[in-house]
Design a protein around this motif. Structure first.
Motif, PDB file in Angstrom:
ATOM      1  N   VAL A  20      -5.581 -11.652   3.581  1.00  0.00           N
ATOM      2  CA  VAL A  20      -4.734 -10.333   4.012  1.00  0.00           C
ATOM      3  C   VAL A  20      -3.488 -10.847   4.967  1.00  0.00           C
ATOM      4  CG1 VAL A  20      -4.998  -8.380   6.078  1.00  0.00           C
ATOM      5  CG2 VAL A  20      -6.814  -8.970   4.407  1.00  0.00           C
ATOM      6  N   VAL A  21      -2.283 -10.097   4.612  1.00  0.00           N
ATOM      7  CA  VAL A  21      -1.068 -10.679   5.075  1.00  0.00           C
ATOM      8  C   VAL A  21      -0.477  -9.394   5.854  1.00  0.00           C
ATOM      9  CG1 VAL A  21      -0.461 -12.209   3.140  1.00  0.00           C
ATOM     10  CG2 VAL A  21       0.232  -9.809   2.759  1.00  0.00           C
ATOM     11  N   GLY A  22      -1.145  -8.229   6.204  1.00  0.00           N
ATOM     12  CA  GLY A  22      -0.720  -7.286   6.909  1.00  0.00           C
ATOM     13  C   GLY A  22      -1.371  -5.939   6.505  1.00  0.00           C
ATOM     14  N   HIS A  23      -0.800  -5.024   7.123  1.00  0.00           N
ATOM     15  CA  HIS A  23      -1.347  -3.467   6.884  1.00  0.00           C
ATOM     16  C   HIS A  23      -0.349  -2.745   6.574  1.00  0.00           C
ATOM     17  CE1 HIS A  23      -4.760  -5.673   8.866  1.00  0.00           C
ATOM     18  NE2 HIS A  23      -5.623  -4.861   8.250  1.00  0.00           N
ATOM     19  N   LYS A  24      -0.349  -1.843   5.542  1.00  0.00           N
ATOM     20  CA  LYS A  24       0.409  -0.896   5.529  1.00  0.00           C
ATOM     21  C   LYS A  24       0.777   0.160   6.045  1.00  0.00           C
ATOM     22  CE  LYS A  24       2.397   1.307   0.873  1.00  0.00           C
ATOM     23  NZ  LYS A  24       2.321   1.273  -0.399  1.00  0.00           N
ATOM     24  N   GLN A  60       2.174  -8.509  -5.378  1.00  0.00           N
ATOM     25  CA  GLN A  60       1.736  -8.913  -3.739  1.00  0.00           C
ATOM     26  C   GLN A  60       3.168  -8.461  -2.943  1.00  0.00           C
ATOM     27  OE1 GLN A  60       1.473 -13.311  -2.992  1.00  0.00           O
ATOM     28  NE2 GLN A  60       1.341 -13.447  -5.247  1.00  0.00           N
ATOM     29  N   PRO A  61       3.022  -8.186  -1.757  1.00  0.00           N
ATOM     30  CA  PRO A  61       1.527  -7.620  -1.172  1.00  0.00           C
ATOM     31  C   PRO A  61       1.203  -6.392  -1.756  1.00  0.00           C
ATOM     32  CG  PRO A  61       3.570  -7.225   0.441  1.00  0.00           C
ATOM     33  CD  PRO A  61       3.985  -8.047  -0.870  1.00  0.00           C
ATOM     34  N   ILE A  62      -0.148  -6.163  -1.904  1.00  0.00           N
ATOM     35  CA  ILE A  62      -0.582  -4.762  -2.358  1.00  0.00           C
ATOM     36  C   ILE A  62      -1.849  -4.583  -1.916  1.00  0.00           C
ATOM     37  CG2 ILE A  62      -1.860  -6.312  -4.111  1.00  0.00           C
ATOM     38  CD1 ILE A  62      -1.155  -3.963  -6.466  1.00  0.00           C
ATOM     39  N   THR A  63      -2.224  -3.367  -1.825  1.00  0.00           N
ATOM     40  CA  THR A  63      -3.402  -2.856  -0.985  1.00  0.00           C
ATOM     41  C   THR A  63      -4.367  -2.577  -2.339  1.00  0.00           C
ATOM     42  OG1 THR A  63      -2.809  -0.308  -1.525  1.00  0.00           O
ATOM     43  CG2 THR A  63      -2.018  -1.608   0.332  1.00  0.00           C
ATOM     44  N   ARG A  64      -5.547  -2.399  -1.890  1.00  0.00           N
ATOM     45  CA  ARG A  64      -6.793  -2.054  -2.787  1.00  0.00           C
ATOM     46  C   ARG A  64      -6.520  -0.705  -3.408  1.00  0.00           C
ATOM     47  NH1 ARG A  64     -13.002  -2.765  -0.892  1.00  0.00           N
ATOM     48  NH2 ARG A  64     -14.005  -1.424  -2.630  1.00  0.00           N
ATOM     49  N   GLY A  65      -5.901   0.245  -2.724  1.00  0.00           N
ATOM     50  CA  GLY A  65      -5.887   1.525  -3.276  1.00  0.00           C
ATOM     51  C   GLY A  65      -4.732   1.447  -4.394  1.00  0.00           C
ATOM     52  N   GLU A  66      -3.613   0.771  -4.226  1.00  0.00           N
ATOM     53  CA  GLU A  66      -2.602   0.336  -5.138  1.00  0.00           C
ATOM     54  C   GLU A  66      -3.154  -0.001  -6.447  1.00  0.00           C
ATOM     55  OE1 GLU A  66       1.373   0.210  -2.294  1.00  0.00           O
ATOM     56  OE2 GLU A  66       0.088  -1.571  -2.765  1.00  0.00           O
ATOM     57  N   ILE A  67      -4.376  -1.319  -6.393  1.00  0.00           N
ATOM     58  CA  ILE A  67      -4.757  -1.818  -7.320  1.00  0.00           C
ATOM     59  C   ILE A  67      -5.754  -0.878  -8.191  1.00  0.00           C
ATOM     60  CG2 ILE A  67      -6.401  -3.666  -8.043  1.00  0.00           C
ATOM     61  CD1 ILE A  67      -5.585  -5.421  -5.407  1.00  0.00           C
ATOM     62  N   GLU A  68      -6.270   0.040  -7.393  1.00  0.00           N
ATOM     63  CA  GLU A  68      -7.052   1.130  -8.066  1.00  0.00           C
ATOM     64  C   GLU A  68      -6.289   1.957  -8.819  1.00  0.00           C
ATOM     65  OE1 GLU A  68     -10.893   0.844  -5.260  1.00  0.00           O
ATOM     66  OE2 GLU A  68      -9.183   2.298  -4.810  1.00  0.00           O
ATOM     67  N   ASP A  69      -5.042   2.212  -8.301  1.00  0.00           N
ATOM     68  CA  ASP A  69      -4.313   3.286  -8.969  1.00  0.00           C
ATOM     69  C   ASP A  69      -3.920   2.767 -10.226  1.00  0.00           C
ATOM     70  OD1 ASP A  69      -4.401   5.078  -6.901  1.00  0.00           O
ATOM     71  OD2 ASP A  69      -2.680   4.528  -5.865  1.00  0.00           O
ATOM     72  N   ARG A  91      -3.709   2.565   7.714  1.00  0.00           N
ATOM     73  CA  ARG A  91      -3.154   1.305   7.636  1.00  0.00           C
ATOM     74  C   ARG A  91      -4.114   0.257   6.629  1.00  0.00           C
ATOM     75  NH1 ARG A  91       0.272  -0.151  10.843  1.00  0.00           N
ATOM     76  NH2 ARG A  91      -0.606  -2.199  11.174  1.00  0.00           N
ATOM     77  N   PRO A  92      -4.119   0.357   5.390  1.00  0.00           N
ATOM     78  CA  PRO A  92      -4.812  -0.307   4.452  1.00  0.00           C
ATOM     79  C   PRO A  92      -4.344  -1.872   4.605  1.00  0.00           C
ATOM     80  CG  PRO A  92      -3.509   0.946   2.984  1.00  0.00           C
ATOM     81  CD  PRO A  92      -3.377   1.662   4.496  1.00  0.00           C
ATOM     82  N   ALA A  93      -5.386  -2.685   4.291  1.00  0.00           N
ATOM     83  CA  ALA A  93      -4.907  -3.952   4.219  1.00  0.00           C
ATOM     84  C   ALA A  93      -4.137  -4.443   2.958  1.00  0.00           C
ATOM     85  CB  ALA A  93      -6.162  -4.985   4.320  1.00  0.00           C
ATOM     86  N   MET A  94      -3.058  -5.403   3.167  1.00  0.00           N
ATOM     87  CA  MET A  94      -2.314  -5.683   2.069  1.00  0.00           C
ATOM     88  C   MET A  94      -2.642  -7.102   1.592  1.00  0.00           C
ATOM     89  SD  MET A  94       1.478  -4.221   2.679  1.00  0.00           S
ATOM     90  CE  MET A  94       1.686  -5.048   4.286  1.00  0.00           C
TER      91      MET A  94
END
Length: 223
Positions: A138-142, A107-116, A147-150
């Motif tokens: 959600v703690v912010g947006h990358k 954390q913080p991590i985006t859904r796309g990074e989890i999928e990667d 601007r994916p949620a983190m």
């Protein structure tokens, strides 16, 4: 302040924690007293220490977690206390547990990074369930296109897993892969019996057994 007064404060704290449905912070416990009788923080801490010692020979314990203090059944007695409740402990899919583990450690991590990292798509049900459980937020947006949620874990996540801070997570050097982390989290969930366990007995977890990628193999690691 004499020992009799300390003992009375200890009993008031114990009564409040038994009645509360959530952990109570030191300040919340102090607010139980009127301004003219409110104990100093050091006195409250001493009373809490006395209560912790008094619980050592009991089937429940005083535990400090991220949100404060609570009384809870000791893990040693969970399998007997669990028989009081008709509902079985919730079972979560491996995909959900791995996603939670990645958020906790990266954390913080985006859904796309989890999928990667996992190599597969993360089901929307997984994110929804984790947020409904208030384990992640959600703690912010990358600052990248779209601007994916983190996502990051919450204070409730720490409370549920009996931690005061993320520093109490097992070191990554002691864990081989996501599957091992998932197993550890699931064992913790199955063993967890709060003092008043009725609150979670009937939760409807839509992703407990029906995630899209429930049976997929693990293709990513944390390293």
């Amino acid at each position: 302040m004499n020992e009799e007064q300390i003992h009375r404060i200890q009993n008031i704290i114990e009564a409040a924690l038994l009645a509360a449905a959530k952990p109570l912070s030191l300040d919340q416990l102090r607010e139980l007293f009127g301004e003219d009788e409110r104990p100093a923080r050091q006195v409250m801490e001493h009373a809490l220490s006395q209560l912790e010692q008094a619980c050592e020979s009991r089937s429940y314990e005083l535990r400090k977690v991220a949100s404060g203090y609570r009384l809870q059944i000791r893990e040693d007695y969970a399998r007997w206390v669990g028989r009081l409740f008709e509902e079985k402990p919730q079972r979560y899919s491996r995909a959900l547990l791995e996603t939670l583990a990645l958020i906790a450690y990266r954390q913080p991590i985006t859904r796309g990074e989890i999928e990667d990292i996992r190599g597969v798509t993360v089901s929307s049900n997984i994110i929804r369930t984790l947020m409904e459980r208030e384990w992640v937020r959600v703690v912010g947006h990358k600052d990248v296109p779209g601007r994916p949620a983190m996502y990051a874990t919450t204070r409730q996540f720490l409370d549920y897993f009996n931690m005061k801070s993320l520093e109490q997570l097992p070191p990554l050097s002691e864990i081989r892969d996501l599957e091992e982390i998932g197993r550890e989290i699931e064992q913790k969930i199955q063993a967890e019996i709060p003092f008043d366990a009725s609150g979670d007995a009937n939760d409807d977890d839509r992703s407990a057994s029906g995630d899209d990628d429930h049976n997929e193999s693990i293709s990513g690691t944390l390293h």
